[in-house]
Design an enzyme around this catalytic site. Structure first.
Site, PDB file in Angstrom:
ATOM      1  N   GLU A 117      -8.228 -39.504  45.729  1.00 30.23           N
ATOM      2  CA  GLU A 117      -7.105 -40.154  45.822  1.00 30.23           C
ATOM      3  C   GLU A 117      -5.959 -38.798  46.375  1.00 30.23           C
ATOM      4  O   GLU A 117      -5.016 -38.651  46.173  1.00 30.23           O
ATOM      5  CB  GLU A 117      -6.471 -40.324  44.504  1.00 30.23           C
ATOM      6  CG  GLU A 117      -7.046 -41.714  44.127  1.00 30.23           C
ATOM      7  CD  GLU A 117      -6.881 -42.972  44.589  1.00 30.23           C
ATOM      8  OE1 GLU A 117      -5.928 -43.036  45.415  1.00 30.23           O
ATOM      9  OE2 GLU A 117      -7.510 -43.704  44.455  1.00 30.23           O
TER      10      GLU A 117
HETATM   11  C1  LIG Z   1     -17.055 -39.942  43.454  1.00 31.34           C
HETATM   12  C2  LIG Z   1     -15.997 -39.977  44.721  1.00 31.34           C
HETATM   13  C3  LIG Z   1     -15.483 -41.238  44.756  1.00 31.34           C
HETATM   14  C4  LIG Z   1     -14.554 -41.582  46.096  1.00 31.34           C
HETATM   15  N1  LIG Z   1     -14.032 -42.825  46.000  1.00 31.34           N
HETATM   16  C5  LIG Z   1     -13.429 -43.041  47.434  1.00 31.34           C
HETATM   17  C6  LIG Z   1     -12.519 -44.376  47.518  1.00 31.34           C
HETATM   18  O1  LIG Z   1     -13.025 -45.224  46.659  1.00 31.34           O
HETATM   19  N2  LIG Z   1     -11.836 -44.668  48.735  1.00 31.34           N
HETATM   20  C7  LIG Z   1     -11.735 -43.458  49.707  1.00 31.34           C
HETATM   21  O2  LIG Z   1     -11.126 -43.738  50.656  1.00 31.34           O
HETATM   22  N3  LIG Z   1     -12.267 -42.217  49.434  1.00 31.34           N
HETATM   23  C8  LIG Z   1     -12.903 -42.071  47.955  1.00 31.34           C
HETATM   24  N4  LIG Z   1     -13.271 -40.749  47.897  1.00 31.34           N
HETATM   25  C9  LIG Z   1     -13.098 -39.753  49.142  1.00 31.34           C
HETATM   26  C10 LIG Z   1     -12.002 -38.745  48.437  1.00 31.34           C
HETATM   27  O3  LIG Z   1     -10.606 -39.477  48.530  1.00 31.34           O
HETATM   28  C11 LIG Z   1     -12.197 -37.334  49.236  1.00 31.34           C
HETATM   29  O4  LIG Z   1     -13.382 -36.687  48.464  1.00 31.34           O
HETATM   30  C12 LIG Z   1     -10.829 -36.448  48.814  1.00 31.34           C
HETATM   31  O5  LIG Z   1      -9.506 -37.131  49.611  1.00 31.34           O
HETATM   32  C13 LIG Z   1     -10.955 -35.063  49.320  1.00 31.34           C
HETATM   33  O6  LIG Z   1     -11.702 -34.937  50.804  1.00 31.34           O
HETATM   34  P1  LIG Z   1     -12.827 -34.600  51.361  1.00 31.34           P
HETATM   35  O7  LIG Z   1     -13.791 -34.644  50.319  1.00 31.34           O
HETATM   36  O8  LIG Z   1     -13.091 -34.776  52.668  1.00 31.34           O
HETATM   37  O9  LIG Z   1     -12.407 -32.854  51.103  1.00 31.34           O
HETATM   38  P2  LIG Z   1     -11.872 -31.957  52.193  1.00 31.34           P
HETATM   39  O10 LIG Z   1     -10.769 -32.587  52.885  1.00 31.34           O
HETATM   40  O11 LIG Z   1     -12.983 -31.377  53.083  1.00 31.34           O
HETATM   41  O12 LIG Z   1     -11.325 -30.846  51.459  1.00 31.34           O
HETATM   42  C14 LIG Z   1     -11.798 -29.633  51.150  1.00 31.34           C
HETATM   43  C15 LIG Z   1     -11.079 -28.534  50.522  1.00 31.34           C
HETATM   44  O13 LIG Z   1     -10.376 -28.149  51.471  1.00 31.34           O
HETATM   45  C16 LIG Z   1      -8.834 -28.400  51.265  1.00 31.34           C
HETATM   46  N5  LIG Z   1      -8.029 -28.874  52.291  1.00 31.34           N
HETATM   47  C17 LIG Z   1      -8.342 -29.853  53.454  1.00 31.34           C
HETATM   48  N6  LIG Z   1      -7.501 -29.863  54.332  1.00 31.34           N
HETATM   49  C18 LIG Z   1      -6.354 -28.775  53.918  1.00 31.34           C
HETATM   50  C19 LIG Z   1      -5.429 -28.793  54.615  1.00 31.34           C
HETATM   51  N7  LIG Z   1      -4.791 -29.304  55.694  1.00 31.34           N
HETATM   52  N8  LIG Z   1      -4.567 -27.903  54.016  1.00 31.34           N
HETATM   53  C20 LIG Z   1      -4.972 -27.246  52.808  1.00 31.34           C
HETATM   54  N9  LIG Z   1      -6.008 -27.368  52.285  1.00 31.34           N
HETATM   55  C21 LIG Z   1      -6.949 -28.617  52.708  1.00 31.34           C
HETATM   56  C22 LIG Z   1      -8.846 -29.496  50.063  1.00 31.34           C
HETATM   57  O14 LIG Z   1      -7.962 -29.452  49.318  1.00 31.34           O
HETATM   58  C23 LIG Z   1     -10.158 -29.035  49.200  1.00 31.34           C
HETATM   59  O15 LIG Z   1      -9.852 -28.215  48.495  1.00 31.34           O
HETATM   60  C24 LIG Z   1     -14.263 -40.573  46.936  1.00 31.34           C
HETATM   61  C25 LIG Z   1     -14.801 -39.355  46.777  1.00 31.34           C
HETATM   62  C26 LIG Z   1     -15.561 -38.975  45.674  1.00 31.34           C
HETATM   63  C27 LIG Z   1     -16.197 -37.658  45.457  1.00 31.34           C
END
Ligand SMILES: Cc1cc2nc3c(=O)[nH]c(=O)nc-3n(C[C@H](O)[C@H](O)[C@H](O)COP(=O)(O)OP(=O)(O)OC[C@H]3O[C@@H](n4cnc5c(N)ncnc54)[C@H](O)[C@@H]3O)c2cc1C
Length: 276
Positions: A117
């Site tokens: 989220e």
């Molecule tokens: C168990 C699980 C269930 C999930 N369920 C859903 C679901 O039902 N629906 C759905 O849509 N998604 C779902 N997700 C996805 C989830 O919303 C994402 O994992 C989350 O938004 C983080 O994105 P990412 O994993 O791509 O991390 P990344 O965006 O790659 O982030 C990696 C790190 O970099 C930081 N970061 C990234 N961009 C920036 C920036 N611009 N500035 C500063 N810091 C930054 C982040 O804060 C984090 O610390 C799920 C994930 C998991 C693990």
């Protein structure tokens, strides 16, 4: 669980709850959880009012408040969920780490809430870059003003059981106010990276000030009920919890303020330090 001997015990092993450090951990868990709930209820109330307040101006003001508080409700509370679950393991000692108590499962489950989220880092950036500038800073200033009113009431109405709740809460709110000014200035002076670097400690500071205010409000209501003759033991417990939060947890505010206002130096050499 009995382990060690508490300083006041005369003989035999003491229940671990008699050790001040275990009491500190349990109170930290309870106070942080209650503060997070308070912020979430406040946010939910603002959302309700944004839909149901009778006049348009009140609905708009509530919507702005809800927008400001939403990233704090999400990120502060889910960070606290992790910390509380981790403390839950620590309280149980080695039994907390192994699977039988179930404490470790709570930590694993809590860990995801700070990621999905929207990660908490992104929530903090939303708070600083989109929510602080709302209405040229008037929304956040209004919220800080409301916090100040509660601290003033604690100063006037709180008796000895409140200890140093009023001054500690006031210091926390003023630290938030100064950190807010610093971030708004960085954003207004085209120094966005400085604001982005301070976003996460700022959100924590906001959570401490808002959470401490929520607990103080609950303590004021409890104080009034007790004064009116209600002997429910929940009333002194609420006052003690607000006091614990203000005197033991909100005290991190000054350090967080310094991090927000002066911690951006890593922008120059952070990557260098990571490479070494
Ligand atoms: C168990 C699980 C269930 C999930 N369920 C859903 C679901 O039902 N629906 C759905 O849509 N998604 C779902 N997700 C996805 C989830 O919303 C994402 O994992 C989350 O938004 C983080 O994105 P990412 O994993 O791509 O991390 P990344 O965006 O790659 O982030 C990696 C790190 O970099 C930081 N970061 C990234 N961009 C920036 C920036 N611009 N500035 C500063 N810091 C930054 C982040 O804060 C984090 O610390 C799920 C994930 C998991 C693990």
């Amino acid at each position: 669980r009995r382990q060690g001997r508490a300083s006041a015990a005369t003989d035999g092993a003491s229940a671990i709850i008699e050790h001040p450090d275990v009491q500190r951990m349990l109170l930290t868990m309870k106070a942080l959880t209650a503060a997070s709930r308070g912020i979430c209820y406040l946010t939910a109330e603002a959302i309700d009012r944004a839909h149901r307040a009778p006049d348009e101006a009140a609905r708009k003001a509530a919507q702005a408040r809800a927008s400001l508080l939403t990233p704090v409700a999400k990120a502060f509370s889910t960070d606290i969920g992790i910390e509380v679950a981790s403390l839950g393991i620590q309280v149980h000692g080695g039994m907390g780490f192994v699977e039988e108590t179930g404490a470790a499962q709570h930590l694993r489950d809590a860990r995801i809430a700070a990621i999905y989220e929207g990660t908490n880092g992104i929530q903090a950036i939303d708070l600083v870059t989109r929510k602080l500038p709302l209405d040229a800073g008037a929304v956040v200033r209004g919220q800080i003003g409301a916090m100040r009113l509660v601290a003033e009431r604690v100063l006037k109405e709180g008796g000895p059981a409140f200890g140093h709740t009023a001054p500690r809460l006031r210091e926390t709110i003023e630290a938030l106010d100064r950190a807010t000014s610093s971030l708004l200035k960085a954003l207004g002076s085209n120094r966005p990276d400085e604001a982005l670097a301070g976003a996460t400690p700022y959100l924590r500071l906001f959570g401490l000030a808002q959470g401490g205010t929520c607990l103080a409000q609950a303590a004021l209501a409890a104080n009034a009920a007790a004064k009116a003759g209600d002997t429910d033991p929940a009333h002194p417990a609420r006052i003690a919890l607000a006091r614990f939060f203000a005197e033991n947890l909100a005290t991190a505010a000054r350090g967080l303020e310094e991090t927000v206002t002066g911690g951006g130096g890593f922008l120059q050499d952070g990557v260098l330090a990571l490479a070494g």
